[in-house]
Design an enzyme around this catalytic site. Sequence first.
Site, PDB file in Angstrom:
ATOM      1  CD  GLN A  96      -2.559  -1.216   2.753  1.00 57.18           C
ATOM      2  OE1 GLN A  96      -3.596  -0.442   2.640  1.00 57.18           O
ATOM      3  NE2 GLN A  96      -1.823  -1.577   3.819  1.00 57.18           N
ATOM      4  CG  HIS A 114      -3.247   2.147  -1.998  1.00 60.43           C
ATOM      5  ND1 HIS A 114      -3.044   2.262  -0.568  1.00 60.43           N
ATOM      6  CD2 HIS A 114      -4.016   1.550  -2.236  1.00 60.43           C
ATOM      7  CE1 HIS A 114      -4.058   1.605  -0.120  1.00 60.43           C
ATOM      8  NE2 HIS A 114      -4.721   1.188  -1.271  1.00 60.43           N
ATOM      9  CB  CYS A 122      -1.241  11.329 -18.832  1.00 59.02           C
ATOM     10  SG  CYS A 122      -2.276  12.174 -20.096  1.00 59.02           S
ATOM     11  CB  CYS A 141       0.995  14.042 -20.153  1.00 64.05           C
ATOM     12  SG  CYS A 141       0.306  14.607 -21.617  1.00 64.05           S
ATOM     13  CB  ALA A 224       8.300  -4.655  10.379  1.00 68.27           C
TER      14      ALA A 224
HETATM   15  C1  BV8 Z   1     -12.029   2.045  -3.320  1.00 68.32           C
HETATM   16  C2  BV8 Z   1      -3.001   7.507  -0.948  1.00 68.32           C
HETATM   17  C3  BV8 Z   1     -13.608   1.640  -4.896  1.00 68.32           C
HETATM   18  C4  BV8 Z   1      -1.665   7.193  -1.108  1.00 68.32           C
HETATM   19  C5  BV8 Z   1      -4.109   5.646   0.243  1.00 68.32           C
HETATM   20  C6  BV8 Z   1     -16.697   6.254   0.525  1.00 68.32           C
HETATM   21  C7  BV8 Z   1     -16.303   6.321  -1.010  1.00 68.32           C
HETATM   22  C8  BV8 Z   1     -15.409   5.707  -1.584  1.00 68.32           C
HETATM   23  C9  BV8 Z   1     -14.730   4.696  -1.069  1.00 68.32           C
HETATM   24  C10 BV8 Z   1     -15.229   4.534   0.380  1.00 68.32           C
HETATM   25  C11 BV8 Z   1     -15.919   5.235   0.958  1.00 68.32           C
HETATM   26  N1  BV8 Z   1     -16.042   4.798   2.162  1.00 68.32           N
HETATM   27  C12 BV8 Z   1     -15.086   3.850   2.504  1.00 68.32           C
HETATM   28  C13 BV8 Z   1     -14.571   3.631   1.302  1.00 68.32           C
HETATM   29  C14 BV8 Z   1     -13.440   2.718   0.759  1.00 68.32           C
HETATM   30  C15 BV8 Z   1     -12.179   3.625   1.186  1.00 68.32           C
HETATM   31  C16 BV8 Z   1     -11.809   3.330   2.461  1.00 68.32           C
HETATM   32  O1  BV8 Z   1     -11.363   1.912   2.878  1.00 68.32           O
HETATM   33  N2  BV8 Z   1     -11.857   4.343   3.415  1.00 68.32           N
HETATM   34  C17 BV8 Z   1     -11.527   4.185   4.902  1.00 68.32           C
HETATM   35  C18 BV8 Z   1     -10.741   5.420   5.460  1.00 68.32           C
HETATM   36  C19 BV8 Z   1     -12.642   3.478   5.568  1.00 68.32           C
HETATM   37  N3  BV8 Z   1     -11.265   2.890  -0.041  1.00 68.32           N
HETATM   38  C20 BV8 Z   1     -11.094   3.672  -1.029  1.00 68.32           C
HETATM   39  O2  BV8 Z   1     -11.425   4.614  -1.567  1.00 68.32           O
HETATM   40  C21 BV8 Z   1     -10.045   2.791  -2.113  1.00 68.32           C
HETATM   41  N4  BV8 Z   1     -10.805   2.628  -3.078  1.00 68.32           N
HETATM   42  O3  BV8 Z   1     -12.512   1.762  -2.535  1.00 68.32           O
HETATM   43  O4  BV8 Z   1     -12.641   2.105  -4.740  1.00 68.32           O
HETATM   44  C22 BV8 Z   1     -13.841   1.777  -6.103  1.00 68.32           C
HETATM   45  C23 BV8 Z   1     -14.515   0.625  -6.919  1.00 68.32           C
HETATM   46  C24 BV8 Z   1     -14.931   0.714  -8.289  1.00 68.32           C
HETATM   47  C25 BV8 Z   1     -14.558   2.012  -8.757  1.00 68.32           C
HETATM   48  C26 BV8 Z   1     -13.911   2.984  -8.274  1.00 68.32           C
HETATM   49  C27 BV8 Z   1     -13.674   2.742  -6.981  1.00 68.32           C
HETATM   50  C28 BV8 Z   1      -8.878   3.456  -2.281  1.00 68.32           C
HETATM   51  C29 BV8 Z   1      -8.006   3.265  -0.882  1.00 68.32           C
HETATM   52  C30 BV8 Z   1      -6.640   4.152  -1.427  1.00 68.32           C
HETATM   53  C31 BV8 Z   1      -6.534   5.267  -0.433  1.00 68.32           C
HETATM   54  N5  BV8 Z   1      -5.283   5.829  -0.875  1.00 68.32           N
HETATM   55  N6  BV8 Z   1      -3.443   6.921   0.172  1.00 68.32           N
HETATM   56  C32 BV8 Z   1      -0.827   7.870  -0.203  1.00 68.32           C
HETATM   57  O5  BV8 Z   1      -1.101   8.958  -0.120  1.00 68.32           O
HETATM   58  O6  BV8 Z   1      -0.037   7.477   0.258  1.00 68.32           O
HETATM   59  S1  BV8 Z   1      -4.839   5.005   1.754  1.00 68.32           S
HETATM   60  C33 BV8 Z   1      -3.567   5.259   2.916  1.00 68.32           C
HETATM   61  O7  BV8 Z   1      -3.848   4.343   3.752  1.00 68.32           O
HETATM   62  C34 BV8 Z   1      -2.087   4.866   2.281  1.00 68.32           C
HETATM   63  O8  BV8 Z   1      -2.041   4.334   1.101  1.00 68.32           O
HETATM   64  C35 BV8 Z   1      -1.700   3.772   3.054  1.00 68.32           C
HETATM   65  O9  BV8 Z   1      -1.076   2.732   2.690  1.00 68.32           O
HETATM   66  C36 BV8 Z   1      -3.178   3.122   3.692  1.00 68.32           C
HETATM   67  C37 BV8 Z   1      -3.232   2.218   4.816  1.00 68.32           C
HETATM   68  O10 BV8 Z   1      -2.650   2.832   6.009  1.00 68.32           O
HETATM   69  P1  BV8 Z   1      -1.489   1.816   6.539  1.00 68.32           P
HETATM   70  O11 BV8 Z   1      -0.374   1.470   5.519  1.00 68.32           O
HETATM   71  O12 BV8 Z   1      -1.984   0.792   7.248  1.00 68.32           O
HETATM   72  O13 BV8 Z   1      -0.631   3.070   7.488  1.00 68.32           O
HETATM   73  P2  BV8 Z   1      -1.467   3.302   8.882  1.00 68.32           P
HETATM   74  O14 BV8 Z   1      -0.641   4.936   9.398  1.00 68.32           O
HETATM   75  O15 BV8 Z   1      -2.808   3.383   8.958  1.00 68.32           O
HETATM   76  O16 BV8 Z   1      -0.793   2.186   9.608  1.00 68.32           O
HETATM   77  C38 BV8 Z   1       0.493   1.941  10.117  1.00 68.32           C
HETATM   78  C39 BV8 Z   1       0.589   0.518  10.963  1.00 68.32           C
HETATM   79  O17 BV8 Z   1       1.604   0.092  11.100  1.00 68.32           O
HETATM   80  C40 BV8 Z   1      -0.113   0.549  12.180  1.00 68.32           C
HETATM   81  O18 BV8 Z   1      -1.174  -0.454  12.476  1.00 68.32           O
HETATM   82  C41 BV8 Z   1       1.191   0.648  13.263  1.00 68.32           C
HETATM   83  O19 BV8 Z   1       0.657  -0.178  14.451  1.00 68.32           O
HETATM   84  C42 BV8 Z   1       2.004  -0.193  12.484  1.00 68.32           C
HETATM   85  N7  BV8 Z   1       3.357   0.214  12.584  1.00 68.32           N
HETATM   86  C43 BV8 Z   1       4.105   1.348  13.128  1.00 68.32           C
HETATM   87  N8  BV8 Z   1       5.301   1.043  12.762  1.00 68.32           N
HETATM   88  C44 BV8 Z   1       5.625  -0.184  12.690  1.00 68.32           C
HETATM   89  C45 BV8 Z   1       4.393  -0.932  12.742  1.00 68.32           C
HETATM   90  N9  BV8 Z   1       4.250  -2.236  12.284  1.00 68.32           N
HETATM   91  C46 BV8 Z   1       5.446  -2.946  12.344  1.00 68.32           C
HETATM   92  N10 BV8 Z   1       6.383  -2.293  12.737  1.00 68.32           N
HETATM   93  C47 BV8 Z   1       6.738  -1.079  12.700  1.00 68.32           C
HETATM   94  N11 BV8 Z   1       7.888  -0.507  13.108  1.00 68.32           N
END
Ligand code: BV8
Length: 233
Positions: A96, A114, A122, A141, A224
Amino acid sequence: MIQDYSNANIVILTGAGLSAPSGIETFRSQDGLWEQHLIEDVATPEGYASNPELVDTFYNQRRAQLNDPLVSPNAAHVALAKLELAHQGRLFVITQNVDDLHERAGSKQVLHMHGEIRKGRCPRSNLSFLMKKDFSSEQLCSCCQPAQRLRPHIVWFGEMPIGMGMIERALTECDLFISVGTSGVVYPAAGFVRLAKAFGAKTIDVNTEPCYTGSFDAQYKGCATETLPKLID
Ligand code: BV8
Protein backbone atom coordinates in the site's frame (compact mmCIF):
# COMPACT_ATOMS: atom_id res chain seq x y z
CA MET A 1 8.87 -20.73 10.36
CA ILE A 2 8.71 -19.85 6.64
CA GLN A 3 11.01 -22.79 5.81
CA ASP A 4 7.89 -24.97 6.20
CA TYR A 5 6.48 -23.12 3.20
CA SER A 6 9.41 -23.70 0.83
CA ASN A 7 7.15 -24.86 -2.02
CA ALA A 8 4.21 -22.64 -1.17
CA ASN A 9 2.73 -19.51 -2.74
CA ILE A 10 3.27 -16.60 -0.38
CA VAL A 11 1.54 -13.20 -0.48
CA ILE A 12 2.88 -10.35 1.64
CA LEU A 13 0.77 -7.20 2.19
CA THR A 14 2.78 -4.25 3.46
CA GLY A 15 1.69 -0.90 4.87
CA ALA A 16 3.18 2.28 6.25
CA GLY A 17 4.48 0.46 9.35
CA LEU A 18 7.05 -1.32 7.19
CA SER A 19 8.60 1.98 6.09
CA ALA A 20 8.23 3.69 9.48
CA PRO A 21 11.60 2.39 10.78
CA SER A 22 13.18 3.95 7.67
CA GLY A 23 11.89 7.35 8.78
CA ILE A 24 8.80 7.56 6.54
CA GLU A 25 5.77 8.87 8.46
CA THR A 26 2.77 6.59 8.85
CA PHE A 27 -0.79 7.84 8.43
CA ARG A 28 -2.70 7.16 11.61
CA SER A 29 -0.16 7.56 14.39
CA GLN A 30 -0.40 10.58 16.70
CA ASP A 31 1.63 12.90 14.46
CA GLY A 32 0.87 10.89 11.32
CA LEU A 33 0.22 12.26 7.87
CA TRP A 34 -3.56 12.29 8.27
CA GLU A 35 -3.20 14.31 11.51
CA GLN A 36 -1.55 17.09 9.51
CA HIS A 37 -3.97 17.13 6.59
CA LEU A 38 -7.62 16.39 5.91
CA ILE A 39 -7.83 13.27 3.75
CA GLU A 40 -10.50 15.04 1.68
CA ASP A 41 -8.08 17.87 0.88
CA VAL A 42 -5.01 15.89 -0.17
CA ALA A 43 -6.02 12.29 -1.01
CA THR A 44 -9.20 12.54 -3.08
CA PRO A 45 -9.81 13.46 -6.74
CA GLU A 46 -12.14 16.22 -5.51
CA GLY A 47 -9.38 17.67 -3.32
CA TYR A 48 -7.00 17.69 -6.28
CA ALA A 49 -9.57 19.27 -8.57
CA SER A 50 -10.22 22.09 -6.13
CA ASN A 51 -6.59 22.75 -5.10
CA PRO A 52 -3.97 20.94 -7.20
CA GLU A 53 -1.18 23.12 -5.74
CA LEU A 54 -1.98 21.94 -2.15
CA VAL A 55 -1.96 18.31 -3.26
CA ASP A 56 1.24 18.77 -5.28
CA THR A 57 2.87 20.32 -2.20
CA PHE A 58 1.71 17.40 0.01
CA TYR A 59 3.22 14.84 -2.34
CA ASN A 60 6.35 16.90 -3.06
CA GLN A 61 7.01 17.01 0.72
CA ARG A 62 6.77 13.22 0.79
CA ARG A 63 8.99 12.91 -2.27
CA ALA A 64 11.56 15.06 -0.48
CA GLN A 65 11.41 12.65 2.50
CA LEU A 66 12.30 9.82 0.10
CA ASN A 67 15.28 11.77 -1.30
CA ASP A 68 16.71 12.25 2.20
CA PRO A 69 20.01 10.27 2.20
CA LEU A 70 19.13 9.07 5.73
CA VAL A 71 16.03 7.30 4.36
CA SER A 72 16.93 3.81 3.16
CA PRO A 73 15.43 0.32 3.14
CA ASN A 74 15.41 -1.30 6.59
CA ALA A 75 16.00 -4.89 7.73
CA ALA A 76 12.38 -5.81 7.01
CA HIS A 77 12.63 -4.68 3.36
CA VAL A 78 15.91 -6.58 3.02
CA ALA A 79 14.42 -9.74 4.58
CA LEU A 80 11.55 -9.65 2.05
CA ALA A 81 13.97 -9.19 -0.86
CA LYS A 82 15.97 -12.21 0.40
CA LEU A 83 12.77 -14.25 0.72
CA GLU A 84 11.86 -13.41 -2.87
CA LEU A 85 15.21 -14.82 -4.04
CA ALA A 86 14.58 -18.06 -2.14
CA HIS A 87 11.00 -18.24 -3.43
CA GLN A 88 11.59 -17.42 -7.10
CA GLY A 89 8.25 -16.64 -8.66
CA ARG A 90 6.15 -17.82 -5.73
CA LEU A 91 6.42 -14.71 -3.57
CA PHE A 92 4.20 -11.72 -4.33
CA VAL A 93 4.54 -8.43 -2.43
CA ILE A 94 1.47 -6.21 -2.52
CA THR A 95 2.30 -2.85 -1.00
CA GLN A 96 0.00 0.00 0.00
CA ASN A 97 3.15 2.13 0.27
CA VAL A 98 3.97 4.60 -2.44
CA ASP A 99 7.70 4.76 -1.64
CA ASP A 100 10.34 2.73 -3.53
CA LEU A 101 12.04 1.13 -0.51
CA HIS A 102 11.03 -2.42 -1.50
CA GLU A 103 12.73 -1.96 -4.88
CA ARG A 104 15.78 -0.30 -3.34
CA ALA A 105 16.15 -3.35 -1.07
CA GLY A 106 16.13 -5.60 -4.16
CA SER A 107 12.53 -6.83 -4.37
CA LYS A 108 11.32 -7.28 -7.96
CA GLN A 109 7.82 -8.72 -7.65
CA VAL A 110 6.15 -5.71 -6.03
CA LEU A 111 2.70 -4.35 -6.85
CA HIS A 112 2.01 -0.80 -5.65
CA MET A 113 -1.77 -1.00 -5.28
CA HIS A 114 -1.98 2.65 -4.12
CA GLY A 115 0.45 4.00 -6.70
CA GLU A 116 4.03 5.32 -6.59
CA ILE A 117 5.13 8.77 -5.42
CA ARG A 118 8.05 8.91 -7.86
CA LYS A 119 5.62 8.75 -10.78
CA GLY A 120 3.18 11.20 -12.35
CA ARG A 121 0.10 10.20 -14.32
CA CYS A 122 -1.53 11.78 -17.35
CA PRO A 123 -5.17 12.40 -16.40
CA ARG A 124 -6.26 11.87 -19.99
CA SER A 125 -4.29 8.79 -21.17
CA ASN A 126 -3.76 7.34 -17.66
CA LEU A 127 -0.12 6.63 -18.64
CA SER A 128 2.35 7.01 -15.75
CA PHE A 129 5.84 8.54 -16.00
CA LEU A 130 8.85 8.45 -13.66
CA MET A 131 9.28 12.10 -12.59
CA LYS A 132 12.70 13.61 -12.02
CA LYS A 133 11.20 16.92 -10.92
CA ASP A 134 8.50 17.68 -8.38
CA PHE A 135 4.83 17.97 -9.21
CA SER A 136 3.80 21.41 -10.46
CA SER A 137 1.76 23.05 -13.16
CA GLU A 138 4.88 22.93 -15.39
CA GLN A 139 5.08 19.11 -15.29
CA LEU A 140 3.21 18.09 -18.43
CA CYS A 141 2.64 14.74 -20.09
CA SER A 142 4.31 13.78 -23.38
CA CYS A 143 1.42 11.65 -24.62
CA CYS A 144 -1.28 14.19 -25.42
CA GLN A 145 -1.82 17.29 -27.50
CA PRO A 146 -2.38 19.67 -25.84
CA ALA A 147 -0.10 18.32 -23.09
CA GLN A 148 -1.86 17.67 -19.77
CA ARG A 149 -0.68 18.56 -16.27
CA LEU A 150 0.67 15.40 -14.66
CA ARG A 151 -1.10 14.41 -11.41
CA PRO A 152 0.58 12.26 -8.74
CA HIS A 153 0.40 8.57 -9.73
CA ILE A 154 -1.43 7.88 -6.47
CA VAL A 155 -4.71 6.01 -5.83
CA TRP A 156 -6.88 8.44 -3.88
CA PHE A 157 -9.96 7.60 -1.83
CA GLY A 158 -12.84 6.70 -4.13
CA GLU A 159 -10.43 5.56 -6.88
CA MET A 160 -9.91 1.95 -7.92
CA PRO A 161 -6.67 0.48 -6.56
CA ILE A 162 -4.13 -0.82 -9.11
CA GLY A 163 -3.90 -4.50 -10.08
CA MET A 164 -7.01 -5.79 -8.32
CA GLY A 165 -7.44 -8.70 -10.77
CA MET A 166 -3.88 -9.91 -10.20
CA ILE A 167 -4.24 -9.38 -6.45
CA GLU A 168 -7.46 -11.39 -6.18
CA ARG A 169 -5.93 -14.27 -8.15
CA ALA A 170 -2.84 -14.29 -5.93
CA LEU A 171 -4.97 -14.27 -2.77
CA THR A 172 -7.08 -17.23 -3.89
CA GLU A 173 -3.95 -19.23 -4.79
CA CYS A 174 -1.72 -18.46 -1.80
CA ASP A 175 -0.85 -20.88 0.99
CA LEU A 176 0.58 -18.21 3.31
CA PHE A 177 -0.57 -14.59 3.72
CA ILE A 178 1.52 -12.22 5.84
CA SER A 179 0.31 -8.67 6.63
CA VAL A 180 3.12 -6.34 7.78
CA GLY A 181 2.70 -2.87 9.27
CA THR A 182 -0.82 -2.00 8.26
CA SER A 183 -3.69 -0.84 10.44
CA GLY A 184 -6.29 -2.66 8.36
CA VAL A 185 -8.41 0.48 8.10
CA VAL A 186 -8.38 1.00 4.34
CA TYR A 187 -10.32 -1.21 1.93
CA PRO A 188 -10.04 -3.22 -0.22
CA ALA A 189 -6.57 -4.02 1.28
CA ALA A 190 -8.06 -4.60 4.75
CA GLY A 191 -10.21 -7.39 3.33
CA PHE A 192 -7.38 -9.34 1.66
CA VAL A 193 -6.73 -11.48 4.73
CA ARG A 194 -10.31 -12.75 4.76
CA LEU A 195 -10.18 -13.72 1.08
CA ALA A 196 -6.85 -15.52 1.53
CA LYS A 197 -8.20 -17.33 4.59
CA ALA A 198 -11.40 -18.31 2.80
CA PHE A 199 -9.21 -20.05 0.18
CA GLY A 200 -7.25 -21.96 2.80
CA ALA A 201 -4.19 -19.80 3.42
CA LYS A 202 -2.47 -19.56 6.80
CA THR A 203 -2.64 -15.90 7.85
CA ILE A 204 -0.09 -13.99 9.94
CA ASP A 205 -0.05 -10.36 11.13
CA VAL A 206 3.18 -8.53 11.98
CA ASN A 207 2.53 -5.22 13.72
CA THR A 208 3.73 -3.19 16.72
CA GLU A 209 0.06 -2.91 17.70
CA PRO A 210 -1.81 -5.98 16.46
CA CYS A 211 -5.02 -4.75 14.88
CA TYR A 212 -7.75 -5.89 12.52
CA THR A 213 -7.66 -9.13 14.44
CA GLY A 214 -10.10 -11.94 13.98
CA SER A 215 -8.81 -13.16 10.66
CA PHE A 216 -5.25 -14.03 11.55
CA ASP A 217 -4.05 -17.45 12.64
CA ALA A 218 -1.03 -15.84 14.31
CA GLN A 219 0.03 -12.33 15.32
CA TYR A 220 3.65 -11.34 15.89
CA LYS A 221 3.70 -8.16 17.97
CA GLY A 222 6.77 -6.00 17.47
CA CYS A 223 8.73 -3.87 15.06
CA ALA A 224 8.86 -5.36 11.57
CA THR A 225 12.65 -4.93 11.47
CA GLU A 226 12.92 -7.44 14.32
CA THR A 227 9.95 -9.75 13.83
CA LEU A 228 10.06 -10.22 10.06
CA PRO A 229 13.72 -11.33 9.70
CA LYS A 230 13.16 -13.86 12.54
CA LEU A 231 10.02 -15.16 10.82
CA ILE A 232 11.87 -15.48 7.50
CA ASP A 233 15.34 -16.73 8.57
C1 BV8 B 1 -11.97 2.07 -3.39
C2 BV8 B 1 -3.01 7.41 -0.93
C3 BV8 B 1 -13.74 1.63 -4.88
C4 BV8 B 1 -1.60 7.09 -1.13
C5 BV8 B 1 -4.43 5.98 0.30
C6 BV8 B 1 -16.65 6.26 0.42
C7 BV8 B 1 -16.38 6.52 -0.92
C8 BV8 B 1 -15.45 5.79 -1.65
C9 BV8 B 1 -14.75 4.78 -1.03
C10 BV8 B 1 -15.00 4.55 0.31
C11 BV8 B 1 -15.95 5.24 1.05
N1 BV8 B 1 -15.98 4.76 2.31
C12 BV8 B 1 -15.06 3.77 2.41
C13 BV8 B 1 -14.48 3.64 1.21
C14 BV8 B 1 -13.43 2.74 0.84
C15 BV8 B 1 -12.13 3.50 1.07
C16 BV8 B 1 -11.74 3.21 2.50
O1 BV8 B 1 -11.35 2.11 2.79
N2 BV8 B 1 -11.85 4.22 3.38
C17 BV8 B 1 -11.49 3.98 4.76
C18 BV8 B 1 -10.83 5.22 5.35
C19 BV8 B 1 -12.73 3.56 5.52
N3 BV8 B 1 -11.18 2.95 0.13
C20 BV8 B 1 -11.02 3.54 -1.07
O2 BV8 B 1 -11.53 4.58 -1.40
C21 BV8 B 1 -10.13 2.76 -2.02
N4 BV8 B 1 -10.79 2.66 -3.28
O3 BV8 B 1 -12.60 1.59 -2.48
O4 BV8 B 1 -12.43 2.11 -4.67
C22 BV8 B 1 -14.01 1.72 -6.31
C23 BV8 B 1 -14.66 0.66 -6.91
C24 BV8 B 1 -14.93 0.75 -8.25
C25 BV8 B 1 -14.54 1.87 -8.98
C26 BV8 B 1 -13.87 2.92 -8.36
C27 BV8 B 1 -13.61 2.86 -7.01
C28 BV8 B 1 -8.80 3.48 -2.26
C29 BV8 B 1 -7.96 3.36 -1.02
C30 BV8 B 1 -6.59 4.01 -1.27
C31 BV8 B 1 -6.57 5.35 -0.67
N5 BV8 B 1 -5.24 5.92 -0.73
N6 BV8 B 1 -3.39 6.78 0.29
C32 BV8 B 1 -0.79 7.93 -0.22
O5 BV8 B 1 -1.03 9.12 -0.10
O6 BV8 B 1 0.12 7.34 0.35
S1 BV8 B 1 -4.73 5.05 1.67
C33 BV8 B 1 -3.51 5.24 2.82
O7 BV8 B 1 -3.83 4.33 3.87
C34 BV8 B 1 -2.13 4.82 2.38
O8 BV8 B 1 -2.05 4.36 1.06
C35 BV8 B 1 -1.79 3.71 3.33
O9 BV8 B 1 -0.97 2.77 2.78
C36 BV8 B 1 -3.12 3.17 3.59
C37 BV8 B 1 -3.27 2.23 4.69
O10 BV8 B 1 -2.66 2.76 5.82
P1 BV8 B 1 -1.51 1.89 6.53
O11 BV8 B 1 -0.50 1.55 5.50
O12 BV8 B 1 -2.15 0.78 7.26
O13 BV8 B 1 -0.88 2.96 7.49
P2 BV8 B 1 -1.41 3.38 8.94
O14 BV8 B 1 -0.65 4.59 9.35
O15 BV8 B 1 -2.91 3.39 8.92
O16 BV8 B 1 -1.00 2.16 9.88
C38 BV8 B 1 0.37 1.84 10.07
C39 BV8 B 1 0.39 0.53 10.86
O17 BV8 B 1 1.74 0.12 11.02
C40 BV8 B 1 -0.21 0.63 12.24
O18 BV8 B 1 -1.05 -0.49 12.48
C41 BV8 B 1 1.02 0.58 13.18
O19 BV8 B 1 0.70 -0.10 14.39
C42 BV8 B 1 1.97 -0.24 12.36
N7 BV8 B 1 3.39 0.03 12.62
C43 BV8 B 1 3.98 1.24 12.84
N8 BV8 B 1 5.31 1.05 12.95
C44 BV8 B 1 5.56 -0.26 12.78
C45 BV8 B 1 4.34 -0.93 12.56
N9 BV8 B 1 4.26 -2.26 12.38
C46 BV8 B 1 5.43 -2.96 12.38
N10 BV8 B 1 6.64 -2.39 12.59
C47 BV8 B 1 6.75 -1.05 12.79
N11 BV8 B 1 7.95 -0.49 13.01
